[in-house]
Design a protein around this motif. Sequence first.
Motif, PDB file in Angstrom:
ATOM      1  N   UNK A  87      -2.896 -28.390  44.302  1.00 30.28           N
ATOM      2  CA  UNK A  87      -1.966 -29.191  44.736  1.00 30.28           C
ATOM      3  C   UNK A  87      -0.877 -29.491  43.950  1.00 30.28           C
ATOM      4  N   UNK A  88       0.324 -29.443  44.592  1.00 35.53           N
ATOM      5  CA  UNK A  88       1.713 -29.586  43.956  1.00 35.53           C
ATOM      6  C   UNK A  88       2.379 -30.619  44.196  1.00 35.53           C
ATOM      7  N   UNK A  89       2.682 -31.605  43.684  1.00 39.66           N
ATOM      8  CA  UNK A  89       3.313 -32.850  43.745  1.00 39.66           C
ATOM      9  C   UNK A  89       4.738 -32.599  43.402  1.00 39.66           C
ATOM     10  N   UNK A  90       5.442 -32.713  44.392  1.00 37.28           N
ATOM     11  CA  UNK A  90       6.956 -32.594  44.212  1.00 37.28           C
ATOM     12  C   UNK A  90       7.548 -34.056  44.034  1.00 37.28           C
ATOM     13  N   UNK A  91       6.846 -35.027  43.717  1.00 38.82           N
ATOM     14  CA  UNK A  91       7.632 -36.255  43.568  1.00 38.82           C
ATOM     15  C   UNK A  91       7.617 -36.504  41.969  1.00 38.82           C
ATOM     16  N   UNK A  92       8.701 -37.102  41.345  1.00 35.56           N
ATOM     17  CA  UNK A  92       8.599 -37.450  40.025  1.00 35.56           C
ATOM     18  C   UNK A  92       8.560 -38.964  39.727  1.00 35.56           C
ATOM     19  N   UNK A  93       8.150 -39.814  40.808  1.00 39.93           N
ATOM     20  CA  UNK A  93       8.029 -40.994  40.743  1.00 39.93           C
ATOM     21  C   UNK A  93       6.675 -41.370  39.801  1.00 39.93           C
ATOM     22  N   UNK A  94       6.710 -42.391  39.016  1.00 47.43           N
ATOM     23  CA  UNK A  94       5.415 -42.696  38.321  1.00 47.43           C
ATOM     24  C   UNK A  94       4.363 -43.314  39.398  1.00 47.43           C
ATOM     25  N   UNK A  95       4.691 -43.897  40.173  1.00 49.39           N
ATOM     26  CA  UNK A  95       3.720 -44.677  41.349  1.00 49.39           C
ATOM     27  C   UNK A  95       4.259 -43.894  42.652  1.00 49.39           C
ATOM     28  N   UNK A 152      -3.055 -23.452  48.236  1.00 50.06           N
ATOM     29  CA  UNK A 152      -2.190 -24.371  47.753  1.00 50.06           C
ATOM     30  C   UNK A 152      -1.731 -25.694  48.611  1.00 50.06           C
ATOM     31  N   UNK A 153      -1.750 -26.750  48.339  1.00 49.77           N
ATOM     32  CA  UNK A 153      -1.239 -27.909  48.929  1.00 49.77           C
ATOM     33  C   UNK A 153       0.027 -28.162  48.282  1.00 49.77           C
ATOM     34  N   UNK A 154       1.137 -28.394  49.277  1.00 50.02           N
ATOM     35  CA  UNK A 154       2.557 -28.574  48.721  1.00 50.02           C
ATOM     36  C   UNK A 154       2.754 -30.277  49.342  1.00 50.02           C
ATOM     37  N   UNK A 155       3.035 -31.041  48.441  1.00 42.87           N
ATOM     38  CA  UNK A 155       3.365 -32.395  48.815  1.00 42.87           C
ATOM     39  C   UNK A 155       4.554 -33.027  48.248  1.00 42.87           C
ATOM     40  N   UNK A 156       5.627 -33.643  49.043  1.00 37.74           N
ATOM     41  CA  UNK A 156       6.925 -33.918  48.662  1.00 37.74           C
ATOM     42  C   UNK A 156       7.380 -35.421  49.506  1.00 37.74           C
ATOM     43  N   UNK A 157       7.985 -36.181  48.898  1.00 34.75           N
ATOM     44  CA  UNK A 157       8.676 -37.272  49.340  1.00 34.75           C
ATOM     45  C   UNK A 157       9.764 -36.692  50.477  1.00 34.75           C
ATOM     46  N   UNK A 158      10.138 -37.413  51.397  1.00 35.93           N
ATOM     47  CA  UNK A 158      11.310 -37.034  52.130  1.00 35.93           C
ATOM     48  C   UNK A 158      12.697 -37.605  51.533  1.00 35.93           C
ATOM     49  N   UNK A 159      13.504 -36.474  51.249  1.00 37.29           N
ATOM     50  CA  UNK A 159      14.779 -36.818  50.822  1.00 37.29           C
ATOM     51  C   UNK A 159      15.735 -36.282  51.655  1.00 37.29           C
ATOM     52  N   UNK A 160      16.536 -37.121  52.398  1.00 34.54           N
ATOM     53  CA  UNK A 160      17.665 -36.721  53.035  1.00 34.54           C
ATOM     54  C   UNK A 160      17.219 -35.717  54.195  1.00 34.54           C
ATOM     55  N   UNK A 161      15.992 -36.096  54.830  1.00 31.90           N
ATOM     56  CA  UNK A 161      15.538 -35.126  55.885  1.00 31.90           C
ATOM     57  C   UNK A 161      15.027 -33.850  55.422  1.00 31.90           C
ATOM     58  N   UNK A 162      14.973 -33.621  53.915  1.00 31.88           N
ATOM     59  CA  UNK A 162      14.193 -32.549  53.701  1.00 31.88           C
ATOM     60  C   UNK A 162      13.216 -32.727  52.534  1.00 31.88           C
ATOM     61  N   UNK A 163      12.911 -31.795  51.698  1.00 33.70           N
ATOM     62  CA  UNK A 163      11.957 -32.035  50.498  1.00 33.70           C
ATOM     63  C   UNK A 163      12.691 -32.167  49.360  1.00 33.70           C
ATOM     64  N   UNK A 164      11.867 -32.555  48.095  1.00 38.72           N
ATOM     65  CA  UNK A 164      12.579 -33.048  47.179  1.00 38.72           C
ATOM     66  C   UNK A 164      13.126 -31.853  46.330  1.00 38.72           C
ATOM     67  N   UNK A 165      14.069 -32.122  45.430  1.00 41.64           N
ATOM     68  CA  UNK A 165      14.874 -31.126  44.512  1.00 41.64           C
ATOM     69  C   UNK A 165      13.944 -30.825  43.609  1.00 41.64           C
ATOM     70  N   UNK A 212      -1.156 -25.802  52.639  1.00 39.15           N
ATOM     71  CA  UNK A 212      -1.130 -26.933  53.413  1.00 39.15           C
ATOM     72  C   UNK A 212       0.094 -27.727  53.153  1.00 39.15           C
ATOM     73  N   UNK A 213       0.595 -28.594  53.868  1.00 40.16           N
ATOM     74  CA  UNK A 213       1.633 -29.434  53.960  1.00 40.16           C
ATOM     75  C   UNK A 213       1.397 -30.769  53.941  1.00 40.16           C
ATOM     76  N   UNK A 214       2.145 -31.662  53.142  1.00 39.42           N
ATOM     77  CA  UNK A 214       2.137 -32.926  53.105  1.00 39.42           C
ATOM     78  C   UNK A 214       3.437 -33.665  52.762  1.00 39.42           C
ATOM     79  N   UNK A 215       3.803 -34.663  53.520  1.00 45.32           N
ATOM     80  CA  UNK A 215       5.261 -35.160  53.177  1.00 45.32           C
ATOM     81  C   UNK A 215       4.993 -36.748  53.284  1.00 45.32           C
ATOM     82  N   UNK A 216       5.579 -37.533  52.576  1.00 45.38           N
ATOM     83  CA  UNK A 216       5.562 -39.132  52.636  1.00 45.38           C
ATOM     84  C   UNK A 216       7.119 -39.510  52.631  1.00 45.38           C
TER      85      UNK A 216
END
Length: 197
Positions: free
Chosen positions: A9-17, A74-87, A107-111
């Motif tokens: 699983x790949x987390x595309x968020x850099x937030x600590x929480x 592979x699972x790709x996870x990302x927050x939603x930034x401006x209607x797309x996925x994170x940089x 597999x895809x997951x978006x928050x």
Amino acid sequence: MTTGPTILAVSGSLRSESYTRTGLKYALRAAEEAGARTRLLDLQEYDLPLYDPDIDGQGDGDEVKRLVREADAVALGTPVYHGSYSGALKNFHDYCGFDEYEDTTVGLLATAGGGSYGSTLDHLRITVRGVHGWVLPHQVGIRSASGKFEADPDAIDGRAFIDDSLRDRVEKLGRMLTDYAFIEPAVSSPRAADETE
């Protein structure tokens, strides 16, 4: 003896929480319960300079590519930034190509902080298909993610889903990645064409 697949699983968020990271961990736990071996690739922990195709061996680029190549799904996870996925996820994605994704189940997951995640999942689906990955029909979007969890010291990351049906969707993603990790290639990829001749 049959061994289960390896799920990355790949987390595309850099937030600590990060709610994205928490969601992926729930999916990975379900994959483990279904017999998979799992690993979380948290982009916060890797040095990935802005991808430059003219520079070989940038940061941890070779390491993350190896992890994707060696995964069965592979699972790709990302927050939603401006209607797309994170940089951060886009930059990771730029490092990877056909060698990493071809005939790999994804597999895809978006928050989302608000209510919209559809375009984010569509963009991810298109880019994965562009490198011949197999994207599961089942995908997960979490609207207003900060309101979908409650504090629970016994839960993953100290957060429990408030909505059981949403937790079930996330866990189903982990199970499906396990069940379909070894799906047979179709005739759309060059490797599959070689195998059918």
